[in-house]
Design an enzyme around this catalytic site. Structure first.
Site: not given
Length: 374
Positions: A214-216, A331, A333
């Site tokens: 995951f990105d943060g 993932f 954004d």
């Protein structure tokens, strides 16, 4: 959807929509004459699926689970009737795996371990095939699932209608699609969702341990900090994070999915299998550890969530690190990071959430406006 020669991610059209129009000169649909004698693959004995309210439900579209690029081209060029006719003619020929295939297989591997440890528990992954294909295509999808020995018992073939209502009914924890429009609809309804892309060459991944990266900001966390960065620059961002390091960030769209993974991890820990857990999670963020990493880690702790590995890259490219991790899914954004990951063979998903999307959309709009004839 693939990386083209220019190393840019593209999506080859939208998911198939509509039910097709009837032939006014005949009551018989054109695909009826094309139907072969069906010889479906025979499924092996499968365990009973969990009830939706007890499961961690992963909804996947047919175009990310399987490679349907040829069929998509037929639909786009020749229309719905020829598309359905082709599918019926080839319904005993299985689709090849798509970008989500290895992810789904890893979910099933986790379920196998959970059933061994907790035979009566329904806290399991449950995969739902969510497609707006015409129901006539269902036979080929079923045959393909049986051919690849996937455990997918729940289907939604909506014939062009929006899947959002069905996603809610299934208590969906994550929705993966090739259609960014449907992904945005799901996010707007509070459902964790992401647009999945296919690299030209997918890196080989573990078949015994599910790895999720995951990105943060704007993925696990809200876009609060990213708004500061976009508006005031890096120095103000560092100042803001230092001043608020003891204040947890608000949750982002995929926090609930990480929470669900953590819940299953604890079931393995309870059986003394922390070091042999078949689920491993990663935080892969552009944040700097010393300057802004503290708030990220304290936020996760305040939520009661563990992350197995945290990589603070201080703005460095994520692709090389992901190549070493070899996650089943990543993932982010920002498309820049999605593209970088895909170039290194990682199956990457775009989460269209937060200020970065509005900045990107505005830049595109401004560019289009400035290039218009005056």
């Amino acid at each position: 959807m693939s990386l083209n020669n220019g190393q840019t991610l593209t999506i080859s059209g939208q998911d198939l929509t509509g039910n097709g129009s009837s032939n006014s000169s005949s009551n018989r649909a054109p695909w009826e004459d094309a139907r072969p004698v069906l010889k479906p693959s025979t499924p092996t004995r499968k365990p009973k699926p969990p009830k939706p309210e007890n499961a961690i439900t992963i909804a996947v579209s047919s175009r990310v689970l399987f490679n349907m690029e040829k069929e998509q081209q037929i639909y786009e060029v020749q229309g719905m009737e020829e598309y359905i006719k082709y599918q019926v003619e080839h319904e005993t020929q299985p689709f090849s795996p798509g970008p989500a295939f290895s992810f789904v297989k890893a979910l099933e591997a986790v379920n196998t371990r959970l059933r061994d440890l907790y035979p009566e528990s329904e806290e399991l992954f449950d995969v739902v095939l969510m497609t707006n294909n015409h129901a006539y295509v269902g036979l080929r999808l079923i045959n393909t699932i049986n051919h690849h020995q996937l455990f997918i018992e729940r289907f939604c073939m909506t014939g062009g209608n929006s899947p959002i209502g069905y996603l809610k009914a299934y208590h969906t924890n994550l929705y993966l699609s090739a259609d960014p429009v449907k992904v945005r609809e799901a996010l707007e309804e509070g459902i964790a969702a992401a647009t999945m892309f296919t690299p030209e060459k997918i890196t080989e991944v573990s078949d015994t341990q599910l790895r999720v990266a995951f990105d943060g900001d704007a993925v696990l966390f809200s876009d609060e900090s990213e708004r500061i960065y976009k508006a005031h620059g890096l120095d103000k961002f560092f100042e803001h994070e230092k001043a608020h390091e003891n204040k947890p960030l608000d949750h982002g769209p995929l926090k609930g999915f990480l929470e669900a993974l953590g819940k299953l991890q604890k079931k393995f820990y309870a059986k003394g299998q922390r070091m042999d857990c078949p689920i491993r999670t990663y935080l892969v963020t552009a944040r700097s550890a010393a300057s802004s990493g503290t708030r990220a880690l304290k936020t996760l702790r305040s939520w009661g969530l563990e992350i197995d590995e945290a990589l603070f890259l201080a703005g460095a490219p994520k692709g090389p690190m992901l190549e070493k991790i070899r996650p089943h899914i990543f993932f982010d954004d920002q498309m820049f990071h999605v593209e970088g990951a895909a170039e290194m063979g990682t199956v990457a998903c775009h989460v269209p959430y937060g200020i970065a999307q509005r900045v990107t959309n505005k830049a595109i709009k401004d560019k289009e406006t400035s290039s218009e004839p005056k």
